[in-house]
Design a protein around this motif. Structure first.
Motif, mmCIF file in Angstrom:
data_model
loop_
_atom_site.group_PDB
_atom_site.id
_atom_site.type_symbol
_atom_site.label_atom_id
_atom_site.label_comp_id
_atom_site.label_asym_id
_atom_site.label_seq_id
_atom_site.Cartn_x
_atom_site.Cartn_y
_atom_site.Cartn_z
ATOM 1 N N THR A 308 92.491 20.823 64.857
ATOM 2 C CA THR A 308 92.951 20.877 63.466
ATOM 3 C C THR A 308 91.979 20.254 62.466
ATOM 4 N N ASP A 309 91.083 19.403 62.911
ATOM 5 C CA ASP A 309 90.183 18.692 62.006
ATOM 6 C C ASP A 309 88.734 19.027 62.362
ATOM 7 N N PRO A 310 88.077 19.926 61.610
ATOM 8 C CA PRO A 310 86.704 20.313 61.964
ATOM 9 C C PRO A 310 85.757 19.122 62.047
ATOM 10 N N GLY A 311 85.933 18.146 61.168
ATOM 11 C CA GLY A 311 85.038 17.006 61.146
ATOM 12 C C GLY A 311 85.204 16.051 62.311
ATOM 13 N N ALA A 312 86.223 16.257 63.121
ATOM 14 C CA ALA A 312 86.464 15.389 64.277
ATOM 15 C C ALA A 312 85.897 15.975 65.561
ATOM 16 N N ALA A 313 85.016 16.959 65.447
ATOM 17 C CA ALA A 313 84.368 17.527 66.631
ATOM 18 C C ALA A 313 83.591 16.444 67.371
ATOM 19 N N ARG A 314 83.334 16.699 68.635
ATOM 20 C CA ARG A 314 82.585 15.755 69.465
ATOM 21 C C ARG A 314 81.420 16.477 70.142
ATOM 22 N N ILE A 315 80.337 15.724 70.327
ATOM 23 C CA ILE A 315 79.177 16.211 71.053
ATOM 24 C C ILE A 315 79.094 15.431 72.349
ATOM 25 N N LEU A 316 79.140 16.139 73.468
ATOM 26 C CA LEU A 316 78.959 15.523 74.771
ATOM 27 C C LEU A 316 77.488 15.679 75.161
ATOM 28 N N GLY A 317 76.868 14.600 75.599
ATOM 29 C CA GLY A 317 75.461 14.652 75.985
ATOM 30 C C GLY A 317 75.221 13.896 77.266
ATOM 31 N N THR A 318 74.403 14.458 78.143
ATOM 32 C CA THR A 318 74.130 13.787 79.410
ATOM 33 C C THR A 318 72.960 12.827 79.278
#
Length: 601
Positions: A308-318
């Protein structure tokens, strides 16, 4: 046939010899209006085309270098009293000093300028013991880009902007060529060494760059090298006046300063062929905090979208020395999961297992040769859920496939070329644990890594690092041999590394990391897989964000994530963190900037 430039005094009734710098000038730089910028023991002097002094700056200076852009010239000199570099602008007959570059902490033997493909100005400062720093210059302030190690006793340096080559003259030993672009590993070639096997007799002195090469004072001669492919070809010697200490170029004339002052020197020079057009450059909008391990640590990102909140996206990085990192859209780290040596990661959302639905990520774990399954809750919190063993000896890359009929499938590969295709399962009778069933196997001839599946078309894209990009059906029931769609060569340079799929409403694009030339190739994700071009990620100078190079993994989404990412977001791993030096991280690029750079339809 290439034209020959005669770097010499041009005699004859129709051509007058170019004006020379003042005899007392220790060093000189030609200005586009016919004047000179010179230094002597006491001052930096601006001389107009008529030989009249237009401006002076009292300064005990040495090591003059310049770059000109239309009517403005940027100059740098070493302030011998303050032991720091003083930049200044030459414009409208005036000398306007910029703020001095902070002293580097070592005595400066030489300094030189580099103007990169973005037209940003850099400064190299070199110390007697080989310590060196590269700085990004700006009227409002200067930023350190990186520290580097050069040979000891370097007395002169110059940069050929066209090839991004830093030339350094090591006193009594040799002339070296280094990579001037900070984005990438150190590169060094010996052009000429002193001794029986070398081209130099006395050792390199003053330097000057020529189109496609460099000239250097060697005792009482001038010696030049011309670039030929990836190597260098030495040119015949030309005599100089005894005691020559400086070189300069005006137009097609090479000038040398000996004991009697300045004079022109004849030097035949083959002009290089026209350089190919440079790749488009986009700049990052943000970057993540560096990973917590030095060296080659960060590897592959994946993007999770909030419902619901585009700005709350997360980036997963190894972090392949530690585990899984989670970042927000500002690049701040929100989580660290110490899951061991993870390599590739991929995400799928709203995955159905019967009546249950999950947002899931999988990553390859190189210590155990296993697949690690992670759950992602509605707020973007990640948790490890399972470790699924594989028979691979060196598990490496991975990607996910979400069939239209539901469920989740995973492709993992080994460095020996093997691919294993699994169905991810969630059992009801064994406590709701995740498991995996092998559906098929296939292989590439040599080492693969990156892959990505197009869920909509059921196509799997496979990258073979040294050979190119392949396609095959992602559905095991429609298995078919791999088919090459973009070989290495031309726009794609080995190694072929990370790849991601931009799923647009009208068309989809594949983005591939062309690691060998630090670029990113964009092509249609449907036949005939038309290539739209390639771009590089450059320095966002105002934001203090360096470019990206040697990218291993990447991911891209077409989802509207707000702010600059309304058309989507591209995330890439950066192999060399600069501005300043630091552990690796990930760069965020607005897809709208890629569209504009490549003029995508």
């Amino acid at each position: 046939m290439r034209a020959l430039i005669l770097l010499a005094a041009l005699a004859g009734p129709a051509l007058a010899a170019p004006p020379l710098p003042p005899a007392q000038a220790n060093d000189a730089a030609a200005l586009p209006d016919g004047g000179w910028l010179t230094i002597d023991r006491h001052a930096l002097t601006l001389q107009d085309a008529d030989g009249q002094t237009a401006a002076t700056l009292p300064l005990r200076a040495r090591q003059l270098d310049t770059r000109t852009d239309r009517a403005t010239t940027l100059a740098v000199v070493v302030d011998a009293n303050q032991e720091r570099v003083q930049p200044l602008l030459v414009r409208d007959g005036r000398l306007a000093p910029w703020p001095a570059v902070p002293a580097p902490g070592f005595g400066i033997e030489t300094a030189c300028l580099y103007r990169d493909a973005q037209r940003l100005d850099h400064l190299f400062m070199v110390g007697k013991d080989g310590q060196a720093e590269q700085w990004l210059l700006g009227a409002q302030g200067h930023r350190i880009v990186r520290r580097l190690a050069l040979p000891p006793h370097v007395k002169h340096c110059r940069v050929d902007d066209a090839s991004a080559t830093l030339f350094v003259a090591e006193e009594g030993f040799g002339l070296w060529a280094y990579g001037a672009d900070a984005e990438g590993p150190p590169q060094r070639q010996a052009l000429g060494l002193v001794g029986p096997q070398g081209a130099l007799k006395a050792g390199p002195g003053a330097l000057v760059t020529l189109p496609g090469g460099v000239a250097v004072v060697d005792g009482d001669d001038v010696l030049a090298w011309r670039r030929v492919g990836q190597g260098w070809q030495v040119q015949p010697r030309r005599p100089l006046e005894a005691g020559t200490k400086a070189l300069a170029v005006r137009g097609a004339t090479l000038l040398a300063r000996g004991k009697a002052g300045w004079r022109s020197v004849a030097l035949d020079w083959a002009a290089p062929p026209a350089a190919p057009a440079p790749l488009a450059v986009v700049t990052p909008r943000a970057q993540t905090e560096p990973v917590a391990r030095a060296g080659d640590a960060a590897d592959d990102p994946a993007i999770w979208r909030h419902a619901t909140d585009p700005g709350a996206a997360r980036i997963l990085g190894t972090n392949k020395k530690q585990g899984l990192l989670v970042y927000d859209l500002q690049g701040r780290q929100t989580q660290l999961l110490e899951s061991g040596r993870l390599n590739n990661v991929d995400v799928r959302q709203n995955v159905a297992f019967g009546a249950e639905r999950f947002d899931l990520a999988i990553a390859t774990q190189r210590d155990e040769n296993s697949i690690v399954v992670f759950t992602i809750d509605a707020a973007g919190q990640v948790a490890e859920a399972a470790r699924l063993p594989t028979p691979l000896a060196e598990i490496y890359g991975a990607c996910l496939y979400q069939p239209a009929g539901g469920g989740l499938q995973a492709f993992v590969n080994d460095k020996d070329g093997r691919y294993l295709h699994y169905r991810i399962e969630r059992g009801e009778r064994d406590g709701g644990r995740f498991g995996a069933t092998l559906l098929r196997s296939f292989r590439t001839a040599t080492q693969p890594e990156g892959c990505v599946a197009d869920d909509a078309s059921g196509t799997l894209f496979v990258g073979e690092e040294k050979r190119g990009l392949w396609v095959t059906p992602a559905d095991a029931a429609r298995a078919a041999p791999l088919r090459m769609v973009l070989p290495v060569g031309g726009v794609l340079t080995a190694d072929v590394e990370g790849m991601g799929l931009y799923r647009g409403k009208e068309r989809s694009y594949l983005v591939v990391s062309s690691q060998g030339n630090n670029s990113y190739v964009v092509l249609d994700a449907q036949p005939p897989y038309r290539v739209h071009g390639a771009f590089r990620i450059g320095i966002a100078a105002a934001a203090g964000i360096d470019g990206a190079s040697e990218t291993d993994g990447l991911d891209v989404t077409s989802a509207d994530l707000g702010g600059p990412y309304t058309q989507g977001l591209l995330v890439v791993q950066d192999g060399y963190k600069r501005l300043p030096d630091g552990p690796q991280n990930f760069k965020y690029v607005a897809w709208a900037d890629v569209v504009a750079a490549l003029r995508l339809p």
